[in-house]
Design a protein around this motif. Structure first.
Motif, mmCIF file in Angstrom:
data_model
loop_
_atom_site.group_PDB
_atom_site.id
_atom_site.type_symbol
_atom_site.label_atom_id
_atom_site.label_comp_id
_atom_site.label_asym_id
_atom_site.label_seq_id
_atom_site.Cartn_x
_atom_site.Cartn_y
_atom_site.Cartn_z
ATOM 1 N N LEU A 81 -10.111 -35.106 -7.404
ATOM 2 C CA LEU A 81 -9.759 -36.085 -6.379
ATOM 3 C C LEU A 81 -8.792 -37.124 -6.924
ATOM 4 C CD1 LEU A 81 -10.097 -37.442 -3.619
ATOM 5 C CD2 LEU A 81 -12.166 -38.556 -4.502
ATOM 6 N N LEU A 82 -9.069 -37.627 -8.124
ATOM 7 C CA LEU A 82 -8.194 -38.647 -8.700
ATOM 8 C C LEU A 82 -6.816 -38.082 -9.032
ATOM 9 C CD1 LEU A 82 -10.493 -40.787 -11.015
ATOM 10 C CD2 LEU A 82 -10.051 -40.973 -8.586
ATOM 11 N N LYS A 83 -6.757 -36.835 -9.486
ATOM 12 C CA LYS A 83 -5.465 -36.223 -9.796
ATOM 13 C C LYS A 83 -4.626 -36.032 -8.538
ATOM 14 C CE LYS A 83 -6.824 -33.843 -14.043
ATOM 15 N NZ LYS A 83 -7.060 -32.533 -14.702
ATOM 16 N N ILE A 84 -5.274 -35.692 -7.434
ATOM 17 C CA ILE A 84 -4.533 -35.546 -6.179
ATOM 18 C C ILE A 84 -4.060 -36.913 -5.691
ATOM 19 C CG2 ILE A 84 -4.713 -34.867 -3.758
ATOM 20 C CD1 ILE A 84 -6.644 -32.672 -4.624
ATOM 21 N N LEU A 85 -4.933 -37.919 -5.764
ATOM 22 C CA LEU A 85 -4.540 -39.269 -5.357
ATOM 23 C C LEU A 85 -3.395 -39.790 -6.213
ATOM 24 C CD1 LEU A 85 -8.049 -40.929 -4.784
ATOM 25 C CD2 LEU A 85 -6.392 -40.280 -3.033
ATOM 26 N N SER A 86 -3.373 -39.391 -7.481
ATOM 27 C CA SER A 86 -2.328 -39.848 -8.403
ATOM 28 C C SER A 86 -1.067 -38.987 -8.346
ATOM 29 C CB SER A 86 -2.869 -39.850 -9.837
ATOM 30 O OG SER A 86 -4.021 -40.650 -9.944
ATOM 31 N N ARG A 87 -1.062 -37.982 -7.475
ATOM 32 C CA ARG A 87 0.074 -37.078 -7.290
ATOM 33 C C ARG A 87 0.360 -36.234 -8.532
ATOM 34 N NH1 ARG A 87 4.102 -41.672 -5.921
ATOM 35 N NH2 ARG A 87 2.734 -42.572 -7.482
ATOM 36 N N ILE A 88 -0.659 -36.003 -9.341
ATOM 37 C CA ILE A 88 -0.508 -35.128 -10.498
ATOM 38 C C ILE A 88 -0.601 -33.675 -10.063
ATOM 39 C CG2 ILE A 88 -1.606 -34.414 -12.668
ATOM 40 C CD1 ILE A 88 -2.388 -37.322 -13.096
ATOM 41 N N THR A 89 -1.464 -33.402 -9.094
ATOM 42 C CA THR A 89 -1.604 -32.046 -8.556
ATOM 43 C C THR A 89 -1.622 -32.137 -7.034
ATOM 44 O OG1 THR A 89 -2.958 -30.029 -8.655
ATOM 45 C CG2 THR A 89 -4.130 -32.099 -8.581
ATOM 46 N N PRO A 90 -1.024 -31.170 -6.335
ATOM 47 C CA PRO A 90 -0.986 -31.231 -4.873
ATOM 48 C C PRO A 90 -2.271 -30.686 -4.254
ATOM 49 C CG PRO A 90 0.235 -29.325 -5.625
ATOM 50 C CD PRO A 90 -0.225 -30.041 -6.868
ATOM 51 N N PRO A 91 -2.635 -31.140 -3.063
ATOM 52 C CA PRO A 91 -3.804 -30.583 -2.384
ATOM 53 C C PRO A 91 -3.476 -29.242 -1.740
ATOM 54 C CG PRO A 91 -2.793 -32.248 -1.003
ATOM 55 C CD PRO A 91 -2.019 -32.236 -2.292
ATOM 56 N N THR A 92 -4.479 -28.445 -1.491
ATOM 57 C CA THR A 92 -4.291 -27.199 -0.742
ATOM 58 C C THR A 92 -4.101 -27.503 0.734
ATOM 59 O OG1 THR A 92 -5.668 -26.025 -2.346
ATOM 60 C CG2 THR A 92 -5.323 -24.957 -0.212
ATOM 61 N N SER A 93 -4.849 -28.474 1.229
ATOM 62 C CA SER A 93 -4.715 -28.920 2.612
ATOM 63 C C SER A 93 -5.171 -30.361 2.716
ATOM 64 C CB SER A 93 -5.527 -28.028 3.555
ATOM 65 O OG SER A 93 -6.906 -28.079 3.229
#
Length: 413
Positions: A81-93
């Motif tokens: 969750l934190l990596k997605i919020l930090s734009r390190i990894t993209p979400p699937t949806s």
């Protein structure tokens, strides 16, 4: 996004595809060739895959100035969750909306270039956050003073120890005026004094400057002290978002909050006796994941004696999370025969302040110790939410042992 929210997450999901039949990475080229020669079909065999959802349909909103603690056991999806919020990894949806500057400290090395010096990385990180050189200059001395790396400021950070690296990284993230500060378990790399310093800075940044903090830590007491809001994740699913007291209470009451019974495998070299199970319980023998401050508790140890032992002794120690001994107790030495036994250590007289504690168990005789178990069993004492059992306790942040005294109030005039 609502004007009252600084972060809005809607239907956030993250899927990873796991390969189940990859060749062993330790295979040599020769062994791979032999396997292929024996079974040419492996060349065209389609890889078996499995979908793994690290997050599934997570939605929540965070208000400006909130200090949000994200809790859950390993694999719950906190770091994802934190990596997605930090734009390190993209979400699937799903989608994320946020406003303002965001600074992240997720792992040692986040946002730093190893070949650049500490000084250069401070300016690099500031630029990434959108700050001008003048703004960074204004905060520079505070950052260096907080990180305590002035002597190595012009040394490439790849030569820093992990502790130095994290000190500087946190100092940069906390001082360069982000609107949102995201901090993962990385603070555990530092020593206890550094952790307290960081928690104090985050509290100051949030309460005095009104900035938003997202904090992940397995130190529930640190989460409880710093945060006012909590998010509880379980297997990638959002279970609840609520006040930190209610979230911590629910988490610790669940099986995610830690084990209450520990099954110990028989050591291969066991010749006299060995521990089979350790259980943390209330006075009625019910296993506990959480012990309320001031309540009675006991430790039940089940052990097996393989061969008769003269002057058998079993010991139980209690120490803090930082290995500071609090108490050690021993049984009366006695001759003991072959069989299975249990012994109960009553700790009702030991009123500990809230926190994590470790249990140490030892089996011995006058001659030698034949089993020593350390860092296997933990005890969680908490005053979170509704679990406090003693109304005399108004503050569990001071001291290590809470010792109610006879206090007399007299009117003298």
């Amino acid at each position: 996004m609502s004007n009252s929210s600084i972060i809005k997450v809607e239907g956030l999901s993250k899927k990873y595809v796991l390969n189940k039949n990859l060749a062993n990475k330790s295979d040599t080229l020769y062994s791979s060739f032999i396997r292929l020669a024996r079974n040419p079909g492996t060349l065209i065999k389609k890889a078996e895959t499995e979908d793994f959802w690290a997050l599934r349909d997570v939605s929540f909103e965070i208000k400006p100035g909130d200090r949000v603690g994200i809790v859950g056991r390993n694999g719950a999806g906190k770091s994802t969750l934190l990596k997605i919020l930090s734009r390190i990894t993209p979400p699937t949806s799903g989608r994320i909306e946020y406003s303002g500057r965001m600074a992240s400290l997720l792992e040692v090395g986040t946002g730093f270039h190893g070949d650049l010096s500490g000084r250069e990385n401070i300016y690099l990180n500031g630029s990434i956050l959108g700050m001008t050189k003048q703004e960074i200059d204004k905060k520079f001395d505070e950052i260096v003073d907080f990180a305590e790396v002035e002597q190595f400021l012009d040394t490439p950070v790849k030569r820093y120890s992990s502790g130095m690296y994290v000190r500087l990284a946190f100092a940069v993230a906390a001082h360069l005026e982000p609107d949102i500060l995201i901090v993962d378990e990385v603070l555990a790399v530092g020593d206890a004094q550094f952790q307290r310093k960081c928690l104090g800075k985050m509290e100051d940044v949030s309460t005095r400057e009104g900035r938003t903090i997202l904090f992940v830590s397995h130190n529930i007491q640190a989460v409880q002290k710093l945060c006012n809001t909590g998010i509880y994740l379980q297997k990638g699913v959002l279970i609840e978002k609520n006040s930190i007291e209610k979230i911590v209470n629910r988490y610790l009451q669940s099986n995610d909050g830690g084990l209450s019974e520990y099954i110990i495998e028989k050591p291969e070299d066991a010749k006299l006796a060995y521990v089979k199970k350790i259980s943390v319980e209330n006075k009625n023998g019910k296993p506990l994941n959480l012990i309320a401050v001031g309540s009675a508790w006991q430790v039940r140890i089940v052990f097996s004696v393989i061969n008769p032992v003269e002057h058998f002794i079993i010991g139980l120690g209690v120490s803090t999370a930082f290995d500071l001994p609090v108490r050690t107790s021993w049984s009366i030495p006695q001759d003991i025969g072959v069989g299975e036994y249990e012994m109960i250590f009553d700790n009702s007289d030991l009123m500990l302040t809230s926190g994590y504690y470790k249990l140490v168990v030892g089996l011995s005789s006058y001659v030698r110790t034949f089993q020593y178990l350390n860092n296997i069993v933990s005890v969680n004492i908490s005053d979170a939410g509704e679990v406090s059992s003693d109304n005399r306790i108004v503050n569990t942040d001071s001291g290590l042992i809470l010792n109610p005294m006879k206090i007399e109030l007299k009117k003298v005039s």
